[in-house]
Enzyme design. Sequence first.
Site, PDB file in Angstrom:
ATOM      1  N   GLY A   1     -33.814 -34.559  23.190  1.00 37.53           N
ATOM      2  CA  GLY A   1     -34.750 -34.293  24.286  1.00 37.53           C
ATOM      3  C   GLY A   1     -35.053 -35.534  25.092  1.00 37.53           C
ATOM      4  O   GLY A   1     -35.134 -35.490  26.328  1.00 37.53           O
TER       5      GLY A   1
ATOM      6  N   ASP B   1     -32.948 -39.017  19.830  1.00 34.83           N
ATOM      7  CA  ASP B   1     -33.539 -37.697  20.046  1.00 34.83           C
ATOM      8  C   ASP B   1     -32.917 -37.057  21.278  1.00 34.83           C
ATOM      9  O   ASP B   1     -32.934 -37.648  22.370  1.00 34.83           O
ATOM     10  CB  ASP B   1     -35.048 -37.821  20.249  1.00 34.83           C
ATOM     11  CG  ASP B   1     -35.671 -36.467  20.541  1.00 34.83           C
ATOM     12  OD1 ASP B   1     -35.712 -35.635  19.627  1.00 34.83           O
ATOM     13  OD2 ASP B   1     -36.070 -36.255  21.704  1.00 34.83           O
TER      14      ASP B   1
ATOM     15  N   HIS C   1      -4.912  -9.913   7.475  1.00 34.58           N
ATOM     16  CA  HIS C   1      -4.607 -10.825   6.378  1.00 34.58           C
ATOM     17  C   HIS C   1      -4.384 -12.238   6.896  1.00 34.58           C
ATOM     18  O   HIS C   1      -3.899 -13.099   6.170  1.00 34.58           O
ATOM     19  CB  HIS C   1      -3.351 -10.376   5.621  1.00 34.58           C
ATOM     20  CG  HIS C   1      -3.493  -9.042   4.972  1.00 34.58           C
ATOM     21  ND1 HIS C   1      -2.409  -8.248   4.666  1.00 34.58           N
ATOM     22  CD2 HIS C   1      -4.577  -8.351   4.574  1.00 34.58           C
ATOM     23  CE1 HIS C   1      -2.831  -7.121   4.109  1.00 34.58           C
ATOM     24  NE2 HIS C   1      -4.143  -7.160   4.050  1.00 34.58           N
TER      25      HIS C   1
ATOM     26  N   GLY D   1     -47.999 -30.023  23.856  1.00 35.89           N
ATOM     27  CA  GLY D   1     -47.180 -30.152  22.657  1.00 35.89           C
ATOM     28  C   GLY D   1     -47.823 -30.927  21.540  1.00 35.89           C
ATOM     29  O   GLY D   1     -47.400 -30.825  20.385  1.00 35.89           O
TER      30      GLY D   1
ATOM     31  N   SER E   1     -38.884 -24.835  22.666  1.00 32.18           N
ATOM     32  CA  SER E   1     -39.977 -25.745  23.004  1.00 32.18           C
ATOM     33  C   SER E   1     -39.606 -26.686  24.141  1.00 32.18           C
ATOM     34  O   SER E   1     -40.393 -26.914  25.055  1.00 32.18           O
ATOM     35  CB  SER E   1     -40.379 -26.561  21.766  1.00 32.18           C
ATOM     36  OG  SER E   1     -39.255 -27.248  21.230  1.00 32.18           O
TER      37      SER E   1
ATOM     38  N   ASP F   1       0.834  -1.207   0.000  1.00 37.18           N
ATOM     39  CA  ASP F   1       0.000   0.000   0.000  1.00 37.18           C
ATOM     40  C   ASP F   1       0.870   1.259   0.000  1.00 37.18           C
ATOM     41  O   ASP F   1       0.618   2.200  -0.762  1.00 37.18           O
ATOM     42  CB  ASP F   1      -0.911   0.000   1.228  1.00 37.18           C
ATOM     43  CG  ASP F   1      -1.940  -1.109   1.204  1.00 37.18           C
ATOM     44  OD1 ASP F   1      -3.134  -0.796   1.125  1.00 37.18           O
ATOM     45  OD2 ASP F   1      -1.559  -2.292   1.267  1.00 37.18           O
TER      46      ASP F   1
END
Length: 566
Positions: free
Chosen positions: A534, A532, A219, A468, A425, A111
Amino acid sequence: MARSFLSEGVSPSARALDGVVLDSGSAVRVHHDPVYAFARTPAPGRVVALVSGGGAGHEPMHASFVGQGGLDAACPGEIFTSPHNRQIHAAGARVALPGGVLHLVKNYTGDRINFAIAAERLRAEGHRVTELLIDDDLGSDGSDVGRRGTGATVVVEKILGAAADTGLGLDALADLGGRVVANSRSLAVANGAHTAPGGDGGPAFDLPAGQLEYGVGIHGEAGSDTFAQPALDALVGRMVERLLTALPTAPAGYLLLVNGLGGVSNLELLHVLAAASDQLAARGVRLRSAHSGTWASALDMRGFSLTLTALEEEWLTHWLAPHGTAGLPTPRALPEPAPAEAADDAPAAAQTPAPSAWLAELAALFADRRAAFNTLDQRTGDGDLGTNLAGGMAAAVRRARAAEPTLADDLTAVAGAFLDDVGGSSGPLFGLLFQQLAGALTVPGEATEAARLAAGLRAGLAAVSRVGGAQPGDRTLLDALHPAAFDGDAPRGHLDEAAVAAALAGAAATRDLVARRGRASYLGERVLGTPDPGAVALAGVLLALLERHDGEPKPALRADLEELTR
């Protein structure tokens, strides 16, 4: 390896300017040979043109900083490569004003050379040209070439852009810019490399998991140190302390800029901003303006920089001035802090009883398993279950108020935390279950605790299903809860080892189920083979309840739970 979304067969920097034009509305135009962007309508009172530039990969710097209140022209190089002096010369000649041209140059060798050559060419044509060198990066302090130009470039270009619009002359602008540079320092960290440009999509450098590169350049240059990533407050405190040590005391206060390096989410940057503000306040620092975003990126490097500027009062007007660019920050002033109340007026702190050992251990369990549950959830959902469970348990610990807590007290605290403080949830559904368990323990009668817990599981199963809409077989927490509450169709009389073993087996069986509820339902058969999360978490809670009731660990059941979370 990830494939880039850059257009193929064209210059990345030139093509990006076409996007800048669209993003800026009518503020910016592009010249294609040589490539540069320039302001379509400079501010009427401006007598000095501001020209900057640098390699592509740092967007929105610099082309998106073109426009009223910002730069007159910006010259992009290729990725992490300085612009050619031909670009800088042509851009400067295009936008030169009667008062001259001010080059804003970051302290990189390419630069500096190309801007210097362009300046010589412009001077040979009769233009006044002055260079302002930006060198704010503490990560490269003490190197042979001096500090790199990094995040303070944003502050300098914003302040000088507004000042230039007031008609300030070349010498005055250069002097103002020099003082801003001298009063600004930056420091950057990263825990992940950017994608190497032009390669196979791999990382530009190797950084082991959990490690932090301290003092990186934009960079991808190596930092001054590498160490295990500390907690955010500790990390930001270390950075703030070094920045303040390098800056003069500022009676007018400080500006704070939190800049993303391309791969850090806005949510994280806001956390960094809040942490930095706290660290500054703890040191008695007056903060006048604070802002977070991505202005000087390093492609997609996973890191951020802090820039701190020790203000002179008149600079704040320019920093807060409106602008017409697409990419410069639009900061706001912070109000002065309210006077602190006298210590005599402050109420005495309430004494909060410590949580039970069981509740503290349960919170620690889910804190330790947070990453494992998040990883499990990432395979079938959005990857936040572990964080939500750990957060809910931590909130339950804070809610504990009983001097000698019973199990019902602990479950009530957990229920309240999950119902009130955990989103999504799973959190509220877990809260319903805990609410039913706590209620079952307080029903009058002579039933044993194990029998009451079994009744609470059945009531929780009914409540979760009502709210649910899920049923056993839908691949949810009910696939662990139902076998814990029922042996086939018969209600279980007690929470015992058989009930928890059935819950673990039910969670394991979800590996073979396609989800019909929740986010996993969008993935179809892609979830097969993964339990799963949960259901696994629910089985873990039941195991903790059983161990609390029996007063002893259950090694075989713990081993089954460990297997499910791998």
